[in-house]
Design an enzyme around this catalytic site. Structure first.
Site, PDB file in Angstrom:
ATOM      1  N   ASP A  60       0.815  -1.228   0.000  1.00 56.63           N
ATOM      2  CA  ASP A  60       0.000   0.000   0.000  1.00 56.63           C
ATOM      3  C   ASP A  60       0.839   1.264   0.000  1.00 56.63           C
ATOM      4  O   ASP A  60       2.042   1.223  -0.121  1.00 56.63           O
ATOM      5  CB  ASP A  60      -1.063   0.089   1.089  1.00 56.63           C
ATOM      6  CG  ASP A  60      -0.813  -0.718   2.306  1.00 56.63           C
ATOM      7  OD1 ASP A  60       0.058  -0.346   3.086  1.00 56.63           O
ATOM      8  OD2 ASP A  60      -1.529  -1.730   2.460  1.00 56.63           O
ATOM      9  N   LYS A 106      -4.790   2.712  -0.604  1.00 51.30           N
ATOM     10  CA  LYS A 106      -5.218   2.932   0.773  1.00 51.30           C
ATOM     11  C   LYS A 106      -4.691   4.230   1.325  1.00 51.30           C
ATOM     12  O   LYS A 106      -3.692   4.262   2.016  1.00 51.30           O
ATOM     13  CB  LYS A 106      -4.745   1.795   1.674  1.00 51.30           C
ATOM     14  CG  LYS A 106      -5.861   0.902   2.124  1.00 51.30           C
ATOM     15  CD  LYS A 106      -5.408   0.151   3.330  1.00 51.30           C
ATOM     16  CE  LYS A 106      -6.425  -0.871   3.736  1.00 51.30           C
ATOM     17  NZ  LYS A 106      -5.921  -1.613   4.884  1.00 51.30           N
ATOM     18  N   MET A 161      -3.415   8.545  12.401  1.00 50.86           N
ATOM     19  CA  MET A 161      -4.529   8.935  11.525  1.00 50.86           C
ATOM     20  C   MET A 161      -5.398  10.026  12.144  1.00 50.86           C
ATOM     21  O   MET A 161      -6.603  10.061  11.919  1.00 50.86           O
ATOM     22  CB  MET A 161      -5.426   7.708  11.225  1.00 50.86           C
ATOM     23  CG  MET A 161      -4.686   6.580  10.551  1.00 50.86           C
ATOM     24  SD  MET A 161      -5.683   5.085  10.400  1.00 50.86           S
ATOM     25  CE  MET A 161      -5.527   4.382  12.035  1.00 50.86           C
TER      26      MET A 161
HETATM   27  N1  SAH Z   1       0.639   0.109  10.439  1.00 51.72           N
HETATM   28  C1  SAH Z   1       1.131   1.456  10.484  1.00 51.72           C
HETATM   29  C2  SAH Z   1       0.053   2.458  10.742  1.00 51.72           C
HETATM   30  C3  SAH Z   1      -0.981   2.535   9.669  1.00 51.72           C
HETATM   31  S1  SAH Z   1      -2.208   3.706  10.007  1.00 51.72           S
HETATM   32  C4  SAH Z   1       2.240   1.550  11.531  1.00 51.72           C
HETATM   33  O1  SAH Z   1       2.405   0.631  12.328  1.00 51.72           O
HETATM   34  O2  SAH Z   1       2.938   2.548  11.554  1.00 51.72           O
HETATM   35  C5  SAH Z   1      -1.633   5.075   9.066  1.00 51.72           C
HETATM   36  C6  SAH Z   1      -1.208   6.187   9.980  1.00 51.72           C
HETATM   37  O3  SAH Z   1       0.095   5.935  10.471  1.00 51.72           O
HETATM   38  C7  SAH Z   1      -1.102   7.525   9.331  1.00 51.72           C
HETATM   39  O4  SAH Z   1      -2.343   8.156   9.224  1.00 51.72           O
HETATM   40  C8  SAH Z   1      -0.177   8.250  10.263  1.00 51.72           C
HETATM   41  O5  SAH Z   1      -0.866   8.664  11.420  1.00 51.72           O
HETATM   42  C9  SAH Z   1       0.745   7.142  10.687  1.00 51.72           C
HETATM   43  N2  SAH Z   1       1.980   7.137   9.895  1.00 51.72           N
HETATM   44  C10 SAH Z   1       2.464   6.131   9.161  1.00 51.72           C
HETATM   45  N3  SAH Z   1       3.648   6.460   8.607  1.00 51.72           N
HETATM   46  C11 SAH Z   1       3.909   7.718   9.023  1.00 51.72           C
HETATM   47  C12 SAH Z   1       4.989   8.615   8.817  1.00 51.72           C
HETATM   48  N4  SAH Z   1       6.047   8.305   8.081  1.00 51.72           N
HETATM   49  N5  SAH Z   1       4.925   9.834   9.408  1.00 51.72           N
HETATM   50  C13 SAH Z   1       3.884  10.191  10.167  1.00 51.72           C
HETATM   51  N6  SAH Z   1       2.849   9.375  10.382  1.00 51.72           N
HETATM   52  C14 SAH Z   1       2.850   8.154   9.837  1.00 51.72           C
END
Ligand code: SAH
Length: 515
Positions: free
Chosen positions: A38, A60, A175
């Site tokens: 994704d 996504k 998020m």
């Molecule tokens: N599975 C992922 C989270 C997915 S939900 C994990 O464990 O990190 C997606 C959310 O993750 C985004 O909306 C944001 O809040 C956060 N996120 C993921 N990558 C990010 C990044 N590089 N910088 C800031 N927020 C991030």
């Protein structure tokens, strides 16, 4: 023959910096038959897939699902059931707000084997890159991960704001950017101090990382003013205050700078790695293609009489590598070099390449240009009647052979490789970034990189350099060629090596000149 059994690997790709994938995750990517990824999974990881691996993007972005979750589940399970090794690559950790749990349940229900490879989750890594430890002795003894993106249709919130407002530690919202205002409002109306510290970090761990800090009261306004967009992590708690002292990532000297590397693909990585270490965003745009010798008979002839030379002079790593390639191809090895032969390398990197073949280098001139090779050789005794072999590129400067011949040496120049112009795949994108002024420095590591670069991007684009985009040349010869093409060199190191060039670029931006 037994039928190949499929399997699903739910792999966490980490939060953005591609190197934050685990070793286990990377190995799974390398072996995958099918890669389903994704938008938060770092795209460069795809290049580790084997040729023939089927890569499927399932998108996504919040609210804009490219492929509905049910369809993703069907796809992943279907391919695995048909015998494929499927890697489901997800941003961060697959089981932290990544719907990895649902995909695993689906696999379990279908009786398909699966493994989970945890990843570095954004809620920990993104604050870390912003200089915020999520737990800290005496400040935060617990961490809560909370989704800020509840199902919009929900009447009643699943989030117990009252409990969160009382939470004895750090709150990390995923998020949540779209609802930053209501998050702050819920927390304060349930009793959290409006002065509580908050950080919002956009695209953490990447070169686009941006962070804004404030209090629950003013963070909404500050984030709006700064124009921060999703994806972002929201951190609430005392630990945010540590950022002032611990912000390491954004304070690296070349953070936020974009540097173009024009070296041949084979040679770019070392230079890129150093620049990357200084925090730059590096765009590799190989302008030179290295190919076989245009005169293999002459190379074979020189190798046949290798035991007769008094000096072997190498002026580039390519020269070393290609020379030994032909030596091996002739069925011989380093023992073919005469006992009396002395070895000269133009600089430390070429020397290292020779040493890697088990040879000791006798001479490295103090300055890494052809003129100083001649000076250094002279200092090692009379050259009259000496036999010198010069394995190098097909088109090369005549300074060394001419000067040595003038001193009475017998010089055999052999072209062990030739260089041509490369067509970089990313040319259009590079030209776009250049014309939009998004590149801070173009680096030239040889005369041909200048010539080829100008031919590739075109005179008008090249002529645009010098304003926002600076020119960095490895040494005076390269700078001179650049000048002939109307490019003024802004940055040049004192020692003409890629390490020196990278350091000069770094110093340029840290001495205040670049600001
Ligand atoms: N599975 C992922 C989270 C997915 S939900 C994990 O464990 O990190 C997606 C959310 O993750 C985004 O909306 C944001 O809040 C956060 N996120 C993921 N990558 C990010 C990044 N590089 N910088 C800031 N927020 C991030």
């Amino acid at each position: 023959m037994t039928e190949k059994k499929g399997k699903i690997y739910l792999v966490g790709a980490g939060p953005g910096d591609p190197e934050l994938i685990t070793l286990k995750g990377l190995r799974a990517v390398e072996r995958a038959d099918v890669l389903v990824y994704d938008y938060l999974a770092p795209e460069v990881l795809l290049q580790y897939a084997r040729p023939g691996c089927e890569k499927i993007y399932v998108g996504k972005k919040a609210g804009r699902h490219t492929m509905p979750q049910e369809e993703i589940n069907r796809l992943v399970v279907g391919r695995a059931a048909a015998g494929a090794m499927v890697v489901r690559l997800k941003g961060g950790d697959p089981f932290v707000f990544g719907r990895g749990g649902e995909e695993a349940l689906e696999a379990a229900a279908a009786g398909v084997e699966f493994e989970v490879v945890p990843g570095v989750t954004a809620g920990v890594a993104v604050p870390a890159y912003a200089g915020i430890p999520v737990s800290q002795r005496g400040m935060a003894s617990a961490v809560a991960f909370i989704t800020g993106h509840e199902d919009p249709g929900k009447e009643q919130s699943d989030i117990d704001w009252e409990q969160l407002a009382k939470f004895p530690g750090t709150l990390v919202f995923y998020m949540g950017l779209g609802r930053l205002g209501s998050i702050a409002q819920e927390l304060t109306s349930h009793g959290l101090d409006p002065a509580a510290e908050v950080a919002v970090i956009h695209r953490g761990t990447t070169e686009r990382q941006r962070a804004v800090t404030g209090s629950l009261e003013d963070i909404g306004r500050k984030v709006r003013q700064a124009g921060l967009k999703a994806p972002a992590i929201i951190v609430v708690g005392k630990v945010v205050g540590l950022r002032e002292r611990l912000s390491w990532f954004e304070s690296r000297p070349l953070f936020g700078r974009t540097v173009i590397v024009t070296r041949a693909r084979e040679q770019a990585s070392e230079f890129s790695r150093i620049l990357d270490g200084y925090g730059a965003r590096v765009i590799e745009m190989p302008t030179i293609r290295i190919s076989d010798s245009p005169e293999p008979e002459k190379v074979a002839w020189a190798i046949d009489r290798l035991d007769r030379y008094d000096w072997l002079i190498f002026t580039s790593v390519n020269g070393v590598e290609r020379f030994f390639h032909y030596l091996r191809a002739s069925g011989r090895d380093v023992r073919a070099i005469g006992q009396q032969a002395l070895l000269c390398a133009i600089g430390p990197v070429t020397r290292a390449a020779l040493e890697a073949s088990g040879l000791r280098v006798d001479l490295v001139p103090g300055s890494y240009v052809a003129e100083s090779v001649v000076e250094a050789l002279k200092s090692r005794g009379d050259l009259k009647g000496k036999r010198v072999l010069l394995p190098r590129a097909a088109v090369a400067r005549q300074v060394i052979p001419e000067a040595l011949r003038a001193l009475g040496a017998e010089v055999d120049e052999v072209a062990v490789y030739s260089t041509g112009i490369e067509t970089p795949e990313n040319l259009d994108r590079v030209v776009e970034e250049l014309t939009e002024g998004r590149v801070d420095v173009v680096t030239f590591t040889s005369s041909s990189t200048v010539e080829n670069f100008v031919r590739l991007v075109g005179e008008p684009v090249a002529a645009g350099l010098g304003g926002k985009t600076l020119v960095a040349s490895i040494g005076p010869v390269t700078a001179e060629i650049a000048a002939q093409h109307g490019l003024r060199t802004d940055i040049m190191p004192e020692d003409y090596t890629v390490e020196g060039l990278a350091a000069a670029v770094r110093d340029h931006f840290t001495s205040g000149k670049g600001l």
